[in-house]
Enzyme design. Structure first.
Site, PDB file in Angstrom:
ATOM      1  N   GLY A 101       0.915  -1.354  -0.025  1.00  0.00           N
ATOM      2  CA  GLY A 101      -0.176  -0.006  -0.364  1.00  0.00           C
ATOM      3  C   GLY A 101       0.736   1.025   0.209  1.00  0.00           C
ATOM      4  O   GLY A 101       0.184   2.231  -0.431  1.00  0.00           O
ATOM      5  N   GLU A 104       1.676   1.815  -3.965  1.00  0.00           N
ATOM      6  CA  GLU A 104       1.028   2.027  -4.194  1.00  0.00           C
ATOM      7  C   GLU A 104      -0.163   3.815  -4.187  1.00  0.00           C
ATOM      8  O   GLU A 104       0.072   4.219  -4.305  1.00  0.00           O
ATOM      9  CB  GLU A 104      -1.047   1.703  -3.909  1.00  0.00           C
ATOM     10  CG  GLU A 104      -0.841  -0.186  -4.380  1.00  0.00           C
ATOM     11  CD  GLU A 104      -1.242  -1.281  -3.710  1.00  0.00           C
ATOM     12  OE1 GLU A 104      -1.613  -1.396  -2.381  1.00  0.00           O
ATOM     13  OE2 GLU A 104      -2.060  -1.601  -5.056  1.00  0.00           O
ATOM     14  N   GLU A 124       2.819  -8.215  -0.956  1.00  0.00           N
ATOM     15  CA  GLU A 124       0.920  -8.680  -1.039  1.00  0.00           C
ATOM     16  C   GLU A 124       1.466 -10.079  -1.250  1.00  0.00           C
ATOM     17  O   GLU A 124       0.657 -10.725  -0.868  1.00  0.00           O
ATOM     18  CB  GLU A 124      -0.138  -8.677  -1.622  1.00  0.00           C
ATOM     19  CG  GLU A 124       0.003  -6.287  -1.097  1.00  0.00           C
ATOM     20  CD  GLU A 124       0.564  -5.487  -1.677  1.00  0.00           C
ATOM     21  OE1 GLU A 124       1.828  -5.646  -2.500  1.00  0.00           O
ATOM     22  OE2 GLU A 124      -0.280  -3.984  -1.812  1.00  0.00           O
TER      23      GLU A 124
HETATM   24  N1  3HC Z   1       1.619  -3.346   9.394  1.00  0.00           N
HETATM   25  C1  3HC Z   1       2.069  -3.630  10.449  1.00  0.00           C
HETATM   26  N2  3HC Z   1       3.063  -3.951  11.199  1.00  0.00           N
HETATM   27  C2  3HC Z   1       4.049  -4.219  10.084  1.00  0.00           C
HETATM   28  C3  3HC Z   1       3.866  -3.810   9.248  1.00  0.00           C
HETATM   29  C4  3HC Z   1       2.248  -3.581   8.521  1.00  0.00           C
HETATM   30  N3  3HC Z   1       2.505  -3.439   6.727  1.00  0.00           N
HETATM   31  N4  3HC Z   1       5.474  -3.651   8.317  1.00  0.00           N
HETATM   32  C5  3HC Z   1       6.077  -4.157   9.221  1.00  0.00           C
HETATM   33  N5  3HC Z   1       5.485  -4.591  10.691  1.00  0.00           N
HETATM   34  C6  3HC Z   1       5.848  -4.268  12.145  1.00  0.00           C
HETATM   35  C7  3HC Z   1       6.411  -5.417  12.170  1.00  0.00           C
HETATM   36  O1  3HC Z   1       5.654  -6.214  12.940  1.00  0.00           O
HETATM   37  C8  3HC Z   1       7.267  -5.127  13.949  1.00  0.00           C
HETATM   38  O2  3HC Z   1       6.607  -4.785  14.266  1.00  0.00           O
HETATM   39  P1  3HC Z   1       7.432  -5.341  16.312  1.00  0.00           P
HETATM   40  O3  3HC Z   1       8.758  -4.112  16.192  1.00  0.00           O
HETATM   41  O4  3HC Z   1       6.740  -5.505  17.255  1.00  0.00           O
HETATM   42  O5  3HC Z   1       7.403  -6.647  15.832  1.00  0.00           O
HETATM   43  C9  3HC Z   1       7.784  -3.427  13.108  1.00  0.00           C
HETATM   44  O6  3HC Z   1       7.130  -2.954  12.144  1.00  0.00           O
HETATM   45  C10 3HC Z   1       9.305  -3.901  12.803  1.00  0.00           C
HETATM   46  O7  3HC Z   1       9.155  -4.378  11.339  1.00  0.00           O
HETATM   47  P2  3HC Z   1      10.405  -5.362  11.423  1.00  0.00           P
HETATM   48  O8  3HC Z   1      10.836  -5.945  12.517  1.00  0.00           O
HETATM   49  O9  3HC Z   1      10.134  -6.445  10.029  1.00  0.00           O
HETATM   50  O10 3HC Z   1      10.937  -4.431  10.338  1.00  0.00           O
HETATM   51  P3  3HC Z   1      12.515  -3.877   9.054  1.00  0.00           P
HETATM   52  O11 3HC Z   1      13.115  -2.846   9.653  1.00  0.00           O
HETATM   53  O12 3HC Z   1      13.696  -5.272   9.110  1.00  0.00           O
HETATM   54  O13 3HC Z   1      12.026  -4.575   8.170  1.00  0.00           O
HETATM   55  C11 3HC Z   1      10.187  -4.089   6.783  1.00  0.00           C
HETATM   56  C12 3HC Z   1      10.927  -3.461   7.138  1.00  0.00           C
HETATM   57  C13 3HC Z   1      11.029  -3.745   4.439  1.00  0.00           C
HETATM   58  C14 3HC Z   1       9.171  -2.371   6.332  1.00  0.00           C
HETATM   59  C15 3HC Z   1       9.076  -5.069   6.718  1.00  0.00           C
HETATM   60  O14 3HC Z   1       8.423  -4.926   8.218  1.00  0.00           O
HETATM   61  C16 3HC Z   1       8.381  -5.618   5.586  1.00  0.00           C
HETATM   62  O15 3HC Z   1       8.625  -6.353   4.987  1.00  0.00           O
HETATM   63  N6  3HC Z   1       6.966  -5.442   6.453  1.00  0.00           N
HETATM   64  C17 3HC Z   1       5.961  -5.693   5.747  1.00  0.00           C
HETATM   65  C18 3HC Z   1       5.823  -4.929   4.231  1.00  0.00           C
HETATM   66  C19 3HC Z   1       4.480  -5.456   3.121  1.00  0.00           C
HETATM   67  O16 3HC Z   1       4.495  -6.689   3.165  1.00  0.00           O
HETATM   68  N7  3HC Z   1       3.896  -4.826   3.176  1.00  0.00           N
HETATM   69  C20 3HC Z   1       2.676  -5.111   2.243  1.00  0.00           C
HETATM   70  C21 3HC Z   1       1.412  -5.135   3.394  1.00  0.00           C
HETATM   71  S1  3HC Z   1      -0.097  -5.850   2.084  1.00  0.00           S
HETATM   72  C22 3HC Z   1      -0.534  -3.733   1.831  1.00  0.00           C
HETATM   73  O17 3HC Z   1      -0.091  -3.616   1.956  1.00  0.00           O
HETATM   74  C23 3HC Z   1      -2.152  -4.469   0.907  1.00  0.00           C
HETATM   75  C24 3HC Z   1      -2.266  -3.107   0.149  1.00  0.00           C
HETATM   76  O18 3HC Z   1      -1.804  -3.652  -0.881  1.00  0.00           O
HETATM   77  C25 3HC Z   1      -4.041  -3.048  -0.120  1.00  0.00           C
END
Ligand code: 3HC
Ligand code: NAI
Length: 696
Positions: A101, A104, A124
């Protein structure tokens, strides 16, 4: 709580700042804040806007914690249309990672600039979903169908320079997000750049043959998953539709997938792989310094561990039995680093520097006198390990952490060879150690908290996924493996073929079937284990010994080109060997077993019941802290399908009563092997799930 979105006026430029630590996820408050900020800009005198984020990264995506709950307005896609519809230009500054997102949102802006080192992606599919806020519709319009589909089906992160080449961003710049945003906004003003909406663009023509090739490739790489091809379908359909019709189709796909067990499983995996690294008892415990790592034994594991450390910037001293073995170990490490160079992960200059300055290989234990942490990876023999730890105790500096990579042996006994058992723990790497992500961190009876914390710090430095385990034969992963591997042998004895088992379990989603794994690891390992256990084996224990025949024939698996399968130029990945079925048939006849047919369902049911039952014991005994620790171990060390979330998550999904019923049924014919785990019985009696034990 501070406002998660701020609007600031900088002369003619309005600046919208998302500030929602830790990763600026677009939870409902951010979404509402962005709508309000966009409205504030629209109503203001400012002529151009900058959208940026505070902290370590741009928006990392939708707030995953909200998934599975009732969605709250404003929805992300509505908000993005709202931004895109602004009548005055808006530029987005990307730093850190713009994912899902977050990317996006950036695509909804009229211009994009990336700071050096920034990355974008649509991951995703890693959550069992497709982009749900315009990603499948805007990205193809911006950069073309094939590159767009490649990005959102691979979930890869695209670096700033590649973004520039693909036309995702207008510029890659240095400085802070604010400086970069203001600079581009001034350019917009100076050059009178117009509002530029991606939704108004059309997808460039592409060759359908290229798309067909991509689909085939994506399908092959993601067997069992449902989301990847759906993402392509939605993108392709949208290209021929009015933009908002395409958005509707994307939305439908996103919501359909949101209801699937795969989505729940993959989000469980996402949070679990982060939860394993945070043990409440280690909060505030400071790990010891890590700079110089000792490795004892430069064979399969020691070599890989050394490479993993070198690639992470740690100095390594590797000890072998004699100068010749030390040179062999060095050659092995040089070979692995050469592979990294070949794969573009390392420059030749960096490789040369690592070998010259960061690696010492020797047979002199004295070279370990200033090592911060030493990992023993010698033969799996208690006497050899005890000898090594006695030497380490005499040589290593006070406070050095002493670790064993043993697969099965008792770390308490090893620790007892030293006068500093508090400094000893198990660090169980997986082969190949420089590739596999899992690291079991084995806490022995006397391991000090800061020593355990140092194990976790090492995992972080090596970019591995750490799971805390207690001492027992095989810790978490190998102990559970033994149980389900035994269940496999039982089914083969009763009539299933190893080839059927592999086929069924691969179709279930395992990276590799159990008998192919045995061929990879070496049939000699099972043979030697059977020999070792023979004197103490309980007569009620059922086991398959066709491996002994294979061993006697020199068919040790892949390494000899022949095991359960035949590996040759014609079939490098192996083809079933019909002779194996004769060998097994002879064993059945010898044991008086009349074979019967097995269905795929029965194989999966028994295999999983054996795995879940032993896993429940492992959790019940405290060997694994929580069910999620088992799930992560199996996902990262044993090829368990991520889209099923791990064995404990899977057990919750199919129902614990059903698992217990399978065990009870099997116990009618073999109550030696099939004893229900007390924890499983207790959870069923209380109507609870494994997930209930993951909290806290
Ligand atoms: N939502 C909620 N919490 C999230 C999050 C998210 N999208 N991304 C990360 N967090 C949280 C983690 O759970 C973690 O929480 P904690 O400290 O309580 O364990 C904290 O944020 C820090 O995350 P990381 O330990 O992973 O930190 P890094 O610096 O190692 O990595 C990152 C950062 C690369 C952003 C990694 O967290 C990541 O890959 N996040 C997920 C990204 C993702 O999948 N985004 C797509 C979401 S789906 C979406 O957007 C749908 C849309 O199309 C409508
Ligand atoms: P290996 O046989 O490939 O290597 C062992 C190395 O240790 C040999 O090079 C040997 O020369 C050296 N060595 C033996 N005694 C020594 C001593 N006293 N001082 C210095 N060097 C000595 O064995 P492998 O497979 O690397 O296994 C090592 C350990 O790792 C074992 O405990 C094994 O159980 C464990 N392990 C193995 C895995 C695997 O897949 N091979 C996976 C995880 C753990």
């Amino acid at each position: 709580m501070t406002d998660p979105v701020r609007y600031e006026a900088h002369g003619e430029i309005g600046v919208i700042i998302v500030d929602n630590p830790p990763v600026n996820a677009t939870g409902v408050a951010v979404r509402a804040g962005l709508v309000a900020a966009a409205d504030a800009f629209a109503a203001s005198d400012q002529k151009v806007a900058v959208l940026m984020a505070a902290g370590r990264t741009f928006i990392a995506g939708a707030d995953i914690k909200e998934f599975g709950k009732t969605p709250l307005e404003p929805h992300l896609s509505t908000l993005i249309h709202h931004i895109e519809a602004l009548e005055k230009p808006i530029v987005c500054v990307i730093h850190g990672t713009a994912l899902g997102g977050g990317f996006e949102v950036a695509l909804g802006c009229h211009y994009r600039v990336a700071l050096k080192g920034a990355r974008v992606g649509l991951p995703e599919v890693n959550l069992g979903l497709i982009p749900g806020a315009g990603g499948t519709q805007r990205l193809p319009r911006l950069i073309g169908m094939i590159p767009a589909c490649e990005i959102f089906t691979s979930a890869r992160q695209v670096g700033a320079d590649e973004c520039l080449k693909l036309g995702i961003v207008e510029a890659v710049v240095e400085g802070t997000p604010l400086e970069a945003g203001l600079a581009f906004a001034r350019k917009i003003l100076a050059e009178d750049l117009p509002v530029r909406r991606i939704s108004a663009m059309t997808v460039a023509p592409y060759d359908p043959a290229d798309l067909a090739a991509l689909r085939t490739n994506v399908a092959a790489r993601n067997t069992g998953h449902v989301c990847h091809l759906r993402a392509i379908d939605v993108a392709v359909a949208g290209a021929d539709l009015p933009f908002f019709e395409g958005i509707k189709q994307e939305r439908q796909g996103f919501w359909d997938l949101m209801q699937t067990p795969q989505r729940a499983a993959m989000i469980h995996a996402f949070f679990s792989e982060r939860a394993v690294a945070s043990l409440p008892e280690l909060k505030g415990v400071v790990p010891r310094a890590l700079g110089h790592i000792g490795v004892i034994g430069g064979g399969t594991m020691g070599g890989g561990i050394a490479v993993s450390c070198l690639l992470s910037g740690l100095r390594v001293t590797l000890i072998e039995r004699n100068a010749e073995a030390a040179q062999k170990a060095r050659d092995g490490i040089a070979g692995m680093l050469a592979d990294s160079v070949k794969r573009g992960k390392l420059t030749p200059e960096k490789r040369d520097a690592l070998l010259a300055d960061a690696l010492v290989t020797t047979d002199d234990y004295a070279a370990l006198s200033d090592a911060d942490l030493v990992i023993e990876a010698v033969f799996e023999l208690m006497d050899v390990k005890k000898d090594v730890f006695t030497k380490l105790d005499a040589i290593c500096k006070p406070g050095a952490v002493l670790a064993s990579n043993t697969s099965y042996l008792d770390i308490d006994q090893i620790a007892a060879m030293t006068k500093r058992p508090q400094d000893v723990l198990g660090l169980h790497f997986f082969s190949p150690a420089h590739v596999m992500k899992l690291l079991e961190i084995v806490e022995a009876a006397k391991t000090a908290p800061e020593v355990l914390a140092t194990g976790f710090a090492l995992a972080k430095a090596l970019k591995k996924i750490p799971v805390r385990a207690g001492v027992c034969d095989g810790f978490i992963g190998n102990r559970i493996l033994k149980a389900y591997r035994t269940a496999c042998d039982h089914m083969v004895l009763e009539g299933a073929s190893p080839f059927q088992m592999d086929e069924v379990l691969e179709a279930f989603g395992f990276a590799m079937g159990p008998f192919k794994v045995t061929d990879l690891a070496g049939i000699d390992i099972g043979y030697l284990t059977r020999q070792r256990l023979a004197p103490t084996r309980d007569p009620r224990e059922r086991f398959g010994d066709w491996g002994d025949v294979l061993y006697a024939k020199g068919r040790l698996g892949r390494k000899t080109g022949h095991g359960h399968y035949i590996y040759d130029a014609q079939s490098p990945k192996g083809r079933p060997d019909p002779e194996l079925l004769e060998i097994i048939a002879e064993e059945r006849a010898r044991k008086g077993i009349t074979p019967r047919a097995f269905s795929a369902e029965e194989i999966v049911e028994r295999y999983m019941a054996a795995m879940i039952n032993e896993a429940a014991r492992v959790v019940g005994e405290g060997i694994a802290r929580r069910p999620l620790d088992v799930d992560v171990t199996k996902l990262y060390g044993y090829g368990f399908p991520r889209f099923r979330g791990g064995p404990m998550h899977y057990a919750d999904h199919i129902g614990l009563e059903r698992v217990l019923a399978t065990i009870t049924e099997q116990a009618k014919t073999d109550d030696f092997f099939w004893q229900p785990a007390p924890l499983l019985q207790q959870l069923v009696a209380e109507g609870r799930k494994f997930a209930d034990l993951n909290q806290g």
